[in-house]
Structure formats: C-alpha cells, structure tokens
Design a protein around this motif. Structure first.
Motif, PDB file in Angstrom:
ATOM      1  N   TYR A  34       0.823  -1.211   0.000  1.00 38.03           N
ATOM      2  CA  TYR A  34       0.000   0.000   0.000  1.00 38.03           C
ATOM      3  C   TYR A  34       0.857   1.261   0.000  1.00 38.03           C
ATOM      4  N   CYS A  35       2.078   1.149   0.501  1.00 37.85           N
ATOM      5  CA  CYS A  35       2.968   2.312   0.600  1.00 37.85           C
ATOM      6  C   CYS A  35       3.994   2.391  -0.534  1.00 37.85           C
ATOM      7  N   PHE A  36       4.357   1.246  -1.128  1.00 38.21           N
ATOM      8  CA  PHE A  36       5.487   1.226  -2.063  1.00 38.21           C
ATOM      9  C   PHE A  36       5.182   0.304  -3.240  1.00 38.21           C
ATOM     10  N   GLN A  37       5.108   0.877  -4.431  1.00 38.03           N
ATOM     11  CA  GLN A  37       4.840   0.105  -5.648  1.00 38.03           C
ATOM     12  C   GLN A  37       5.746   0.582  -6.767  1.00 38.03           C
ATOM     13  N   ASP A  38       6.276  -0.363  -7.522  1.00 44.82           N
ATOM     14  CA  ASP A  38       7.134  -0.049  -8.672  1.00 44.82           C
ATOM     15  C   ASP A  38       8.302   0.861  -8.300  1.00 44.82           C
ATOM     16  N   GLY A  39       8.848   0.660  -7.102  1.00 43.15           N
ATOM     17  CA  GLY A  39      10.029   1.405  -6.679  1.00 43.15           C
ATOM     18  C   GLY A  39       9.763   2.814  -6.199  1.00 43.15           C
ATOM     19  N   GLU A  40       8.498   3.149  -5.942  1.00 47.24           N
ATOM     20  CA  GLU A  40       8.162   4.506  -5.488  1.00 47.24           C
ATOM     21  C   GLU A  40       7.111   4.460  -4.394  1.00 47.24           C
ATOM     22  N   PHE A  41       7.134   5.466  -3.535  1.00 46.77           N
ATOM     23  CA  PHE A  41       6.096   5.584  -2.528  1.00 46.77           C
ATOM     24  C   PHE A  41       4.792   5.991  -3.200  1.00 46.77           C
ATOM     25  N   THR A  42       3.702   5.398  -2.753  1.00 48.80           N
ATOM     26  CA  THR A  42       2.404   5.673  -3.368  1.00 48.80           C
ATOM     27  C   THR A  42       1.865   7.038  -2.953  1.00 48.80           C
ATOM     28  N   CYS A  43       2.225   7.506  -1.773  1.00 49.48           N
ATOM     29  CA  CYS A  43       1.814   8.837  -1.300  1.00 49.48           C
ATOM     30  C   CYS A  43       3.057   9.698  -1.151  1.00 49.48           C
ATOM     31  N   LYS A  44       3.115  10.755  -1.882  1.00 52.27           N
ATOM     32  CA  LYS A  44       4.246  11.681  -1.804  1.00 52.27           C
ATOM     33  C   LYS A  44       3.846  12.812  -0.856  1.00 52.27           C
ATOM     34  N   VAL A  45       4.033  12.553   0.434  1.00 53.64           N
ATOM     35  CA  VAL A  45       3.614  13.488   1.467  1.00 53.64           C
ATOM     36  C   VAL A  45       4.712  13.624   2.513  1.00 53.64           C
ATOM     37  N   THR A  46       4.598  14.635   3.346  1.00 52.68           N
ATOM     38  CA  THR A  46       5.506  14.774   4.478  1.00 52.68           C
ATOM     39  C   THR A  46       5.025  13.854   5.596  1.00 52.68           C
ATOM     40  N   MET A  47       5.863  13.646   6.577  1.00 52.54           N
ATOM     41  CA  MET A  47       5.467  12.816   7.709  1.00 52.54           C
ATOM     42  C   MET A  47       4.252  13.424   8.409  1.00 52.54           C
ATOM     43  N   GLU A  48       4.227  14.729   8.562  1.00 48.90           N
ATOM     44  CA  GLU A  48       3.106  15.379   9.226  1.00 48.90           C
ATOM     45  C   GLU A  48       1.807  15.161   8.445  1.00 48.90           C
ATOM     46  N   GLU A  49       1.863  15.255   7.133  1.00 49.50           N
ATOM     47  CA  GLU A  49       0.678  15.013   6.309  1.00 49.50           C
ATOM     48  C   GLU A  49       0.233  13.557   6.416  1.00 49.50           C
ATOM     49  N   TYR A  50       1.193  12.643   6.484  1.00 48.16           N
ATOM     50  CA  TYR A  50       0.867  11.223   6.582  1.00 48.16           C
ATOM     51  C   TYR A  50       0.233  10.900   7.937  1.00 48.16           C
ATOM     52  N   ILE A  51       0.754  11.513   8.994  1.00 49.00           N
ATOM     53  CA  ILE A  51       0.166  11.333  10.323  1.00 49.00           C
ATOM     54  C   ILE A  51      -1.280  11.815  10.312  1.00 49.00           C
ATOM     55  N   GLU A  52      -1.518  12.959   9.713  1.00 46.23           N
ATOM     56  CA  GLU A  52      -2.878  13.501   9.632  1.00 46.23           C
ATOM     57  C   GLU A  52      -3.801  12.535   8.875  1.00 46.23           C
ATOM     58  N   MET A  53      -3.312  11.990   7.762  1.00 44.80           N
ATOM     59  CA  MET A  53      -4.113  11.033   6.987  1.00 44.80           C
ATOM     60  C   MET A  53      -4.420   9.785   7.816  1.00 44.80           C
ATOM     61  N   CYS A  54      -3.401   9.221   8.449  1.00 41.36           N
ATOM     62  CA  CYS A  54      -3.559   7.965   9.192  1.00 41.36           C
ATOM     63  C   CYS A  54      -4.406   8.139  10.449  1.00 41.36           C
ATOM     64  N   SER A  55      -4.369   9.312  11.049  1.00 40.65           N
ATOM     65  CA  SER A  55      -5.094   9.522  12.301  1.00 40.65           C
ATOM     66  C   SER A  55      -6.606   9.425  12.118  1.00 40.65           C
ATOM     67  N   LYS A  56      -7.084   9.462  10.901  1.00 39.39           N
ATOM     68  CA  LYS A  56      -8.522   9.367  10.624  1.00 39.39           C
ATOM     69  C   LYS A  56      -9.022   7.927  10.684  1.00 39.39           C
ATOM     70  N   TYR A  57      -8.119   6.964  10.865  1.00 40.05           N
ATOM     71  CA  TYR A  57      -8.483   5.553  10.834  1.00 40.05           C
ATOM     72  C   TYR A  57      -8.294   4.862  12.179  1.00 40.05           C
ATOM     73  N   GLY A  58      -8.345   5.624  13.263  1.00 40.48           N
ATOM     74  CA  GLY A  58      -8.174   5.048  14.590  1.00 40.48           C
ATOM     75  C   GLY A  58      -9.162   3.941  14.896  1.00 40.48           C
ATOM     76  N   ALA A  59     -10.420   4.126  14.518  1.00 38.83           N
ATOM     77  CA  ALA A  59     -11.464   3.140  14.825  1.00 38.83           C
ATOM     78  C   ALA A  59     -11.148   1.770  14.228  1.00 38.83           C
ATOM     79  N   GLN A  60     -10.456   1.745  13.095  1.00 38.01           N
ATOM     80  CA  GLN A  60     -10.136   0.470  12.453  1.00 38.01           C
ATOM     81  C   GLN A  60      -9.175  -0.381  13.270  1.00 38.01           C
ATOM     82  N   VAL A  61      -8.454   0.250  14.171  1.00 34.02           N
ATOM     83  CA  VAL A  61      -7.508  -0.501  15.010  1.00 34.02           C
ATOM     84  C   VAL A  61      -7.851  -0.378  16.496  1.00 34.02           C
ATOM     85  N   GLY A  62      -9.089   0.015  16.789  1.00 34.65           N
ATOM     86  CA  GLY A  62      -9.546   0.068  18.172  1.00 34.65           C
ATOM     87  C   GLY A  62      -9.064   1.257  18.968  1.00 34.65           C
TER      88      GLY A  62
END
Length: 111
Positions: A34-62
């Motif tokens: 999901y993160c790395f395909q064909d030798g490249e990262f799938t999301c070209k974002v900063t760590m802060e942007e990635y944290i913001e994206m991932c933080s929306k999925y808390g319910a999926q992991v309890g």
C-alpha cells in the motif's frame, strides 16, 4: 515469513504478498504494497501530512482518532522512511553539507 512492520506506515507485513514492489517487480522487504509500488512511494507526502491522513483511521484498530494520531507521532519518526539520520550537530539547524536522504530532514533545502 517473520512478522515485520512496514517502514512507512507501521502496519504488519505477515505474508510476502503484503510486500511492496521495486522497479524490477521484485519484492521490497521494507515496505508494504500500500505504501510502495514499482520502486516509489504511493503517497508523496511529508510525515506530518501522513500522520494527519492515518489519524482518521483510529477506529479500524480500536483507537480514537486522537490516540491514533499520538501513536503515529511516536512511531513514524522511528521508521526507515521518516527517520532522520542526521548527527546532533547537523540536526541543530541548516547545514548545506548534510548527507541525510530523508525528505523530512530540515538541515538542507530539499526543493
């Protein structure tokens, strides 16, 4: 396969099918598909942007989204994709001679 975690998102990689791919279509041992395909990262974002994206999925992991954000803030800086390899001297400010390859490094202008 020994259990690993993706060095970008921190998700468990439990099978070879979960591994990302390099440019030559071989499996990449560090990152998930999901993160790395064909030798490249799938999301070209900063760590802060990635944290913001991932933080929306808390319910999926309890977790609440706030707990997920805190978890990501603690975990991501330790992962290969986001970890700055600078020395303390270099990390103290702008250093045009920094050799860190992390796009999050603030020592040089990466533009």
């Amino acid at each position: 396969m020994e259990n690993k975690i993706c060095q970008s998102c921190g998700n468990a990689i439990t099978t070879n099918e979960m591994l990302g791919t390099n440019k030559d279509n071989s499996r990449n041992e560090d990152y998930c598909k999901y993160c790395f395909q064909d030798g490249e990262f799938t999301c070209k974002v900063t760590m802060e942007e990635y944290i913001e994206m991932c933080s929306k999925y808390g319910a999926q992991v309890g977790m609440t989204n706030e707990e997920m954000e805190e978890h990501c803030k603690n975990l991501f800086p330790t992962l290969k994709r986001w970890k700055c390899t600078c020395t303390m001297d270099c990390a103290s400010g702008y250093n045009p001679n920094c050799t860190c390859e992390n796009p999050e490094c603030h020592c040089t202008e990466k533009n």
